[in-house]
Scaffold this active site. Structure first.
Site, PDB file in Angstrom:
ATOM      1  NE  ARG A  35      -3.437  -8.573   8.815  1.00 19.17           N
ATOM      2  CZ  ARG A  35      -2.313  -7.794   9.357  1.00 19.17           C
ATOM      3  NH1 ARG A  35      -1.773  -8.688  10.445  1.00 19.17           N
ATOM      4  NH2 ARG A  35      -1.685  -7.018   8.946  1.00 19.17           N
ATOM      5  CB  CYS A  95      -2.607 -16.178  17.180  1.00 21.43           C
ATOM      6  SG  CYS A  95      -1.838 -14.702  16.449  1.00 21.43           S
ATOM      7  CB  CYS A 123      -6.388 -10.787  20.921  1.00 18.05           C
ATOM      8  SG  CYS A 123      -4.738 -11.240  21.648  1.00 18.05           S
ATOM      9  NE  ARG A 129       4.960   2.121   6.270  1.00 17.42           N
ATOM     10  CZ  ARG A 129       4.750   3.608   5.635  1.00 17.42           C
ATOM     11  NH1 ARG A 129       5.810   3.933   4.807  1.00 17.42           N
ATOM     12  NH2 ARG A 129       3.632   4.383   6.082  1.00 17.42           N
ATOM     13  CE  LYS A 177      -0.296   1.476  10.610  1.00 18.16           C
ATOM     14  NZ  LYS A 177      -0.174   0.637   9.310  1.00 18.16           N
ATOM     15  CB  CYS A 226      -7.764 -10.328  16.135  1.00 12.33           C
ATOM     16  SG  CYS A 226      -6.763 -10.688  14.722  1.00 12.33           S
ATOM     17  CG  ASP A 264      -7.902  -0.996  12.409  1.00 14.96           C
ATOM     18  OD1 ASP A 264      -7.743   0.236  12.314  1.00 14.96           O
ATOM     19  OD2 ASP A 264      -7.167  -1.711  12.363  1.00 14.96           O
ATOM     20  CG  ASP A 312      -4.764   1.573   9.062  1.00 17.61           C
ATOM     21  OD1 ASP A 312      -4.736   2.216   8.171  1.00 17.61           O
ATOM     22  OD2 ASP A 312      -4.100   0.809   9.624  1.00 17.61           O
ATOM     23  NE  ARG A 321      -3.668   0.313   2.587  1.00 18.20           N
ATOM     24  CZ  ARG A 321      -3.756  -0.535   3.171  1.00 18.20           C
ATOM     25  NH1 ARG A 321      -3.033  -0.680   4.561  1.00 18.20           N
ATOM     26  NH2 ARG A 321      -4.735  -1.668   3.464  1.00 18.20           N
ATOM     27  CE1 TYR A 322       0.489   4.067   4.621  1.00  7.69           C
ATOM     28  CE2 TYR A 322       0.574   1.879   5.501  1.00  7.69           C
ATOM     29  CZ  TYR A 322      -0.261   3.006   5.512  1.00  7.69           C
ATOM     30  OH  TYR A 322      -1.049   3.219   6.263  1.00  7.69           O
TER      31      TYR A 322
END
Length: 347
Positions: free
Chosen positions: A107, A98, A102, A89, A311, A105, A267, A304, A85-86
Protein backbone atom coordinates in the site's frame (compact mmCIF):
# COMPACT_ATOMS: atom_id res chain seq x y z
CA UNK A 1 8.35 5.53 17.41
CA UNK A 2 9.89 7.12 14.28
CA UNK A 3 13.46 8.26 14.65
CA UNK A 4 13.86 12.04 14.58
CA UNK A 5 16.92 13.11 12.62
CA UNK A 6 17.65 9.50 11.72
CA UNK A 7 19.07 10.44 8.31
CA UNK A 8 21.94 12.43 9.81
CA UNK A 9 22.57 9.62 12.26
CA UNK A 10 22.88 6.88 9.67
CA UNK A 11 24.50 8.77 6.81
CA UNK A 12 28.06 7.95 7.98
CA UNK A 13 27.19 4.24 7.64
CA UNK A 14 25.79 4.47 4.09
CA UNK A 15 27.48 3.73 0.80
CA UNK A 16 27.57 6.38 -1.89
CA UNK A 17 24.74 4.70 -3.77
CA UNK A 18 22.61 4.47 -0.63
CA UNK A 19 23.14 8.16 0.09
CA UNK A 20 22.10 9.02 -3.46
CA UNK A 21 19.01 6.84 -3.06
CA UNK A 22 18.01 8.73 0.08
CA UNK A 23 18.41 12.03 -1.78
CA UNK A 24 16.41 10.99 -4.85
CA UNK A 25 13.85 8.55 -3.47
CA UNK A 26 12.67 9.99 -0.15
CA UNK A 27 11.05 13.09 -1.70
CA UNK A 28 8.80 10.61 -3.56
CA UNK A 29 8.60 7.65 -1.16
CA UNK A 30 9.49 8.83 2.36
CA UNK A 31 11.65 7.10 4.95
CA UNK A 32 10.68 6.31 8.52
CA UNK A 33 11.99 3.87 11.10
CA UNK A 34 12.29 3.08 14.79
CA UNK A 35 15.58 3.06 16.68
CA UNK A 36 15.20 -0.67 17.18
CA UNK A 37 14.71 -1.55 13.51
CA UNK A 38 17.39 0.90 12.39
CA UNK A 39 19.93 -0.76 14.69
CA UNK A 40 18.88 -4.13 13.29
CA UNK A 41 19.32 -2.84 9.73
CA UNK A 42 22.87 -1.77 10.50
CA UNK A 43 23.64 -5.35 11.55
CA UNK A 44 21.67 -7.25 8.89
CA UNK A 45 22.04 -6.89 5.11
CA UNK A 46 18.57 -8.33 4.58
CA UNK A 47 16.89 -5.87 6.93
CA UNK A 48 18.93 -3.06 5.41
CA UNK A 49 17.46 -3.84 1.98
CA UNK A 50 13.93 -3.88 3.37
CA UNK A 51 14.38 -0.55 5.19
CA UNK A 52 16.71 1.68 3.16
CA UNK A 53 15.56 3.31 -0.10
CA UNK A 54 16.94 2.05 -3.40
CA UNK A 55 17.28 3.86 -6.71
CA UNK A 56 15.40 0.94 -8.25
CA UNK A 57 12.25 2.23 -6.51
CA UNK A 58 12.09 5.09 -8.98
CA UNK A 59 13.55 3.34 -12.04
CA UNK A 60 11.14 4.61 -14.73
CA UNK A 61 11.39 1.52 -16.93
CA UNK A 62 11.18 -1.15 -14.24
CA UNK A 63 8.45 0.55 -12.20
CA UNK A 64 6.36 1.30 -15.30
CA UNK A 65 5.16 -2.32 -15.11
CA UNK A 66 3.60 -1.65 -11.70
CA UNK A 67 0.44 0.10 -10.56
CA UNK A 68 -0.38 2.07 -7.44
CA UNK A 69 -3.32 -0.23 -6.65
CA UNK A 70 -3.02 -3.39 -8.77
CA UNK A 71 -5.33 -5.34 -6.44
CA UNK A 72 -8.12 -2.75 -6.86
CA UNK A 73 -8.70 -2.29 -3.15
CA UNK A 74 -9.99 1.22 -3.78
CA UNK A 75 -12.47 0.04 -6.42
CA UNK A 76 -13.98 -2.56 -4.09
CA UNK A 77 -14.53 -0.13 -1.20
CA UNK A 78 -18.01 -0.20 0.35
CA UNK A 79 -17.22 2.50 2.92
CA UNK A 80 -14.30 4.92 3.08
CA UNK A 81 -12.29 2.33 5.02
CA UNK A 82 -13.81 -1.06 4.14
CA UNK A 83 -13.09 -3.23 1.09
CA UNK A 84 -15.32 -6.23 0.30
CA UNK A 85 -13.98 -8.59 -2.35
CA UNK A 86 -14.41 -12.15 -1.05
CA UNK A 87 -17.93 -13.29 -0.06
CA UNK A 88 -17.09 -14.22 3.53
CA UNK A 89 -14.52 -11.59 4.56
CA UNK A 90 -13.82 -7.89 4.45
CA UNK A 91 -10.76 -5.69 4.83
CA UNK A 92 -10.76 -2.59 7.03
CA UNK A 93 -7.74 -0.32 6.55
CA UNK A 94 -7.91 1.76 9.74
CA UNK A 95 -4.81 3.92 9.19
CA UNK A 96 -1.97 4.64 6.78
CA UNK A 97 0.45 5.13 9.67
CA UNK A 98 3.39 2.80 10.26
CA UNK A 99 6.44 3.86 12.26
CA UNK A 100 8.59 1.85 9.82
CA UNK A 101 8.05 2.28 6.09
CA UNK A 102 9.06 -1.03 4.51
CA UNK A 103 10.22 -0.54 0.95
CA UNK A 104 8.16 -3.52 -0.31
CA UNK A 105 4.85 -2.19 1.08
CA UNK A 106 1.82 -3.21 -0.99
CA UNK A 107 0.00 0.00 0.00
CA UNK A 108 2.83 2.35 -0.88
CA UNK A 109 0.20 4.60 -2.47
CA UNK A 110 -1.04 5.45 1.03
CA UNK A 111 2.36 6.85 2.00
CA UNK A 112 1.61 9.79 -0.28
CA UNK A 113 -1.66 10.67 1.46
CA UNK A 114 -1.99 12.84 4.58
CA UNK A 115 -1.90 10.72 7.70
CA UNK A 116 -5.29 9.24 8.52
CA UNK A 117 -6.87 7.18 11.28
CA UNK A 118 -10.38 5.78 11.11
CA UNK A 119 -12.87 8.09 12.81
CA UNK A 120 -15.66 7.13 15.18
CA UNK A 121 -18.17 7.97 12.47
CA UNK A 122 -16.41 5.71 9.95
CA UNK A 123 -16.27 2.89 12.50
CA UNK A 124 -20.05 3.10 12.72
CA UNK A 125 -20.25 2.90 8.91
CA UNK A 126 -18.09 -0.24 8.99
CA UNK A 127 -20.22 -1.81 11.72
CA UNK A 128 -23.44 -1.08 9.85
CA UNK A 129 -22.07 -2.62 6.66
CA UNK A 130 -20.80 -5.77 8.37
CA UNK A 131 -24.03 -6.17 10.37
CA UNK A 132 -26.10 -5.93 7.20
CA UNK A 133 -24.06 -8.54 5.31
CA UNK A 134 -24.53 -11.90 6.98
CA UNK A 135 -22.12 -13.68 4.62
CA UNK A 136 -19.23 -11.84 6.33
CA UNK A 137 -17.68 -14.08 8.96
CA UNK A 138 -14.09 -12.79 8.90
CA UNK A 139 -12.95 -9.18 9.31
CA UNK A 140 -9.32 -8.26 8.65
CA UNK A 141 -8.15 -5.04 10.34
CA UNK A 142 -5.08 -3.71 8.56
CA UNK A 143 -3.24 -0.52 7.71
CA UNK A 144 -0.67 0.93 8.01
CA UNK A 145 -0.42 -0.71 11.39
CA UNK A 146 -3.63 -1.03 13.46
CA UNK A 147 -1.67 -1.38 16.70
CA UNK A 148 -0.99 2.37 16.51
CA UNK A 149 -4.65 3.29 16.36
CA UNK A 150 -5.84 4.98 19.53
CA UNK A 151 -6.37 1.98 21.82
CA UNK A 152 -9.84 3.03 22.97
CA UNK A 153 -10.93 3.25 19.34
CA UNK A 154 -9.36 -0.09 18.43
CA UNK A 155 -10.98 -1.70 21.46
CA UNK A 156 -14.38 -0.32 20.47
CA UNK A 157 -14.02 -1.54 16.88
CA UNK A 158 -13.00 -5.05 17.97
CA UNK A 159 -15.59 -5.42 20.72
CA UNK A 160 -18.35 -4.16 18.44
CA UNK A 161 -17.38 -6.57 15.68
CA UNK A 162 -17.31 -9.44 18.16
CA UNK A 163 -20.89 -8.68 19.14
CA UNK A 164 -22.12 -9.24 15.57
CA UNK A 165 -23.37 -12.87 15.60
CA UNK A 166 -22.18 -13.87 12.12
CA UNK A 167 -18.66 -12.48 12.64
CA UNK A 168 -16.59 -15.46 13.76
CA UNK A 169 -13.06 -14.13 13.30
CA UNK A 170 -11.40 -10.73 13.67
CA UNK A 171 -7.87 -10.67 12.30
CA UNK A 172 -5.38 -7.90 12.97
CA UNK A 173 -2.38 -7.47 10.67
CA UNK A 174 0.62 -5.88 12.37
CA UNK A 175 4.36 -5.68 11.86
CA UNK A 176 5.02 -3.98 15.20
CA UNK A 177 6.40 -7.08 16.99
CA UNK A 178 9.02 -7.21 14.21
CA UNK A 179 9.85 -3.52 13.80
CA UNK A 180 8.89 -1.99 17.16
CA UNK A 181 8.77 -4.73 19.83
CA UNK A 182 9.60 -2.32 22.64
CA UNK A 183 6.36 -0.47 21.95
CA UNK A 184 4.36 -3.71 22.06
CA UNK A 185 5.88 -4.52 25.44
CA UNK A 186 5.32 -1.04 26.88
CA UNK A 187 1.87 -0.26 25.48
CA UNK A 188 -1.49 -1.48 26.75
CA UNK A 189 -2.29 -3.39 23.54
CA UNK A 190 -2.27 -6.71 25.40
CA UNK A 191 -4.73 -5.32 27.94
CA UNK A 192 -7.08 -4.67 25.03
CA UNK A 193 -6.55 -8.02 23.34
CA UNK A 194 -6.88 -10.22 26.42
CA UNK A 195 -10.54 -9.24 26.69
CA UNK A 196 -11.32 -10.46 23.16
CA UNK A 197 -12.66 -13.85 22.12
CA UNK A 198 -12.46 -13.88 18.31
CA UNK A 199 -9.15 -12.15 17.58
CA UNK A 200 -6.25 -13.62 15.65
CA UNK A 201 -3.06 -11.68 14.96
CA UNK A 202 -1.06 -11.91 11.74
CA UNK A 203 2.53 -10.75 12.12
CA UNK A 204 4.98 -10.22 9.30
CA UNK A 205 8.47 -11.71 9.51
CA UNK A 206 10.36 -11.90 6.22
CA UNK A 207 13.83 -13.00 7.31
CA UNK A 208 15.37 -14.98 10.19
CA UNK A 209 17.39 -11.92 11.25
CA UNK A 210 14.11 -10.30 12.32
CA UNK A 211 13.48 -12.96 14.97
CA UNK A 212 15.43 -11.41 17.82
CA UNK A 213 15.20 -11.89 21.57
CA UNK A 214 13.23 -8.65 21.94
CA UNK A 215 10.91 -9.45 19.06
CA UNK A 216 10.27 -12.90 20.50
CA UNK A 217 9.40 -11.28 23.84
CA UNK A 218 6.78 -9.13 22.09
CA UNK A 219 5.28 -12.23 20.47
CA UNK A 220 5.26 -14.05 23.82
CA UNK A 221 3.39 -11.14 25.39
CA UNK A 222 0.65 -11.41 22.77
CA UNK A 223 0.49 -15.17 23.26
CA UNK A 224 0.00 -14.70 26.98
CA UNK A 225 -3.26 -12.97 26.09
CA UNK A 226 -4.43 -16.16 24.40
CA UNK A 227 -4.07 -14.73 20.89
CA UNK A 228 -3.30 -17.21 18.06
CA UNK A 229 -0.51 -15.81 15.89
CA UNK A 230 0.10 -16.50 12.21
CA UNK A 231 2.83 -15.10 10.00
CA UNK A 232 2.72 -13.68 6.50
CA UNK A 233 5.95 -13.48 4.52
CA UNK A 234 6.57 -11.75 1.21
CA UNK A 235 8.98 -13.44 -1.19
CA UNK A 236 11.55 -10.73 -1.88
CA UNK A 237 14.28 -10.86 -4.51
CA UNK A 238 17.74 -10.71 -2.99
CA UNK A 239 16.42 -10.94 0.56
CA UNK A 240 14.68 -14.25 1.22
CA UNK A 241 14.24 -15.91 -2.20
CA UNK A 242 15.97 -19.16 -1.31
CA UNK A 243 14.79 -22.39 0.29
CA UNK A 244 17.63 -22.26 2.83
CA UNK A 245 16.65 -18.83 4.15
CA UNK A 246 12.95 -19.61 4.27
CA UNK A 247 13.52 -22.98 5.89
CA UNK A 248 15.46 -21.20 8.62
CA UNK A 249 12.74 -18.58 8.98
CA UNK A 250 9.85 -21.04 9.15
CA UNK A 251 11.67 -23.29 11.61
CA UNK A 252 12.38 -20.32 13.86
CA UNK A 253 8.77 -19.20 13.64
CA UNK A 254 7.62 -22.64 14.72
CA UNK A 255 10.03 -22.52 17.64
CA UNK A 256 8.28 -19.39 18.96
CA UNK A 257 4.82 -20.87 18.22
CA UNK A 258 4.04 -18.62 15.27
CA UNK A 259 2.44 -20.52 12.39
CA UNK A 260 3.72 -19.76 8.88
CA UNK A 261 0.48 -18.90 7.09
CA UNK A 262 1.18 -17.20 3.76
CA UNK A 263 4.17 -16.79 1.49
CA UNK A 264 3.12 -14.08 -0.94
CA UNK A 265 4.62 -13.37 -4.29
CA UNK A 266 5.52 -9.67 -4.23
CA UNK A 267 2.58 -7.73 -5.66
CA UNK A 268 3.10 -5.70 -8.87
CA UNK A 269 2.99 -2.38 -7.01
CA UNK A 270 4.67 0.68 -8.47
CA UNK A 271 7.82 1.36 -6.46
CA UNK A 272 8.11 -2.28 -5.38
CA UNK A 273 8.74 -4.29 -8.57
CA UNK A 274 12.50 -4.54 -7.99
CA UNK A 275 11.68 -7.07 -5.23
CA UNK A 276 9.57 -9.25 -7.53
CA UNK A 277 10.46 -12.88 -8.26
CA UNK A 278 9.16 -15.25 -10.96
CA UNK A 279 6.02 -17.14 -9.91
CA UNK A 280 7.91 -20.36 -10.62
CA UNK A 281 10.57 -19.41 -8.05
CA UNK A 282 8.10 -19.61 -5.20
CA UNK A 283 6.68 -22.93 -6.38
CA UNK A 284 10.14 -24.47 -6.54
CA UNK A 285 11.01 -23.18 -3.07
CA UNK A 286 7.85 -24.72 -1.61
CA UNK A 287 8.62 -27.99 -3.41
CA UNK A 288 12.05 -28.05 -1.78
CA UNK A 289 10.62 -27.23 1.65
CA UNK A 290 8.20 -30.16 1.49
CA UNK A 291 11.28 -32.40 1.34
CA UNK A 292 12.86 -30.80 4.39
CA UNK A 293 10.32 -29.69 6.99
CA UNK A 294 6.94 -30.55 8.44
CA UNK A 295 3.89 -29.31 6.52
CA UNK A 296 2.93 -27.44 9.69
CA UNK A 297 5.90 -25.14 8.98
CA UNK A 298 5.06 -24.62 5.30
CA UNK A 299 2.81 -21.69 4.38
CA UNK A 300 0.48 -21.37 1.43
CA UNK A 301 2.30 -19.84 -1.52
CA UNK A 302 -0.13 -17.31 -2.93
CA UNK A 303 -0.25 -14.94 -5.86
CA UNK A 304 -2.64 -12.01 -5.68
CA UNK A 305 -4.03 -11.64 -9.18
CA UNK A 306 -3.98 -8.07 -10.56
CA UNK A 307 -7.31 -6.47 -11.29
CA UNK A 308 -8.79 -7.30 -7.91
CA UNK A 309 -9.46 -10.96 -8.76
CA UNK A 310 -8.13 -12.25 -5.45
CA UNK A 311 -5.48 -14.63 -4.14
CA UNK A 312 -4.64 -17.91 -5.86
CA UNK A 313 -2.75 -20.51 -3.78
CA UNK A 314 -0.06 -22.13 -5.95
CA UNK A 315 1.47 -25.26 -4.49
CA UNK A 316 3.72 -27.71 -6.37
CA UNK A 317 1.78 -30.48 -8.07
CA UNK A 318 2.60 -33.75 -6.38
CA UNK A 319 0.06 -35.98 -8.10
CA UNK A 320 -1.49 -36.80 -11.45
CA UNK A 321 -4.41 -39.04 -12.36
CA UNK A 322 -3.99 -41.93 -14.79
CA UNK A 323 -7.28 -43.67 -15.46
CA UNK A 324 -8.69 -44.84 -12.14
CA UNK A 325 -5.34 -44.51 -10.40
CA UNK A 326 -3.31 -41.67 -8.94
CA UNK A 327 0.46 -41.25 -9.23
CA UNK A 328 1.59 -39.57 -6.01
CA UNK A 329 4.95 -38.00 -5.25
CA UNK A 330 6.27 -38.58 -1.72
CA UNK A 331 8.33 -36.04 0.25
CA UNK A 332 11.58 -37.55 -1.07
CA UNK A 333 10.47 -37.56 -4.70
CA UNK A 334 9.41 -41.19 -4.94
CA UNK A 335 6.47 -41.94 -7.26
CA UNK A 336 3.77 -44.22 -5.85
CA UNK A 337 0.65 -45.52 -7.67
CA UNK A 338 -2.55 -45.73 -5.63
CA UNK A 339 -6.12 -46.67 -6.47
CA UNK A 340 -8.64 -43.81 -6.47
CA UNK A 341 -10.97 -45.74 -4.16
CA UNK A 342 -11.33 -49.06 -2.36
CA UNK A 343 -12.41 -51.51 -3.53
CA UNK A 344 -11.08 -50.54 -6.98
CA UNK A 345 -13.73 -50.01 -9.65
CA UNK A 346 -14.58 -53.12 -11.67
CA UNK A 347 -13.63 -55.55 -8.94
Amino acid sequence: MPVAGSLSRIFPFLSGEEKEAFRQVTPIYPFSTTDYYLDLALRSKAVRKMLFPSLEEIDPVLQSFGEDDPLREEEHKKTSYLTHRYPDRVLVVVTNYCPVLCRFCMRKRNWLKPRFFITEEEIENVLRYVSANETVRDVLISGGDPFYLELERLEYLISSLEKIPHVEIVRIGTRSPVTDPEWVLKSDICEVLKETSKVWVNVHYNHPDEITELSTSAVRELQKCGIPINNQTVLLKGINDSADILENLFRKLQSIRVRPYYLFRCDPVKGVLHFSTPISKGIEIIRTLFRRISPLAIPYYAVDVPGGLGKVPLMPERYRKEGDKFVLETFNGRKVIMEDEFPPKGE
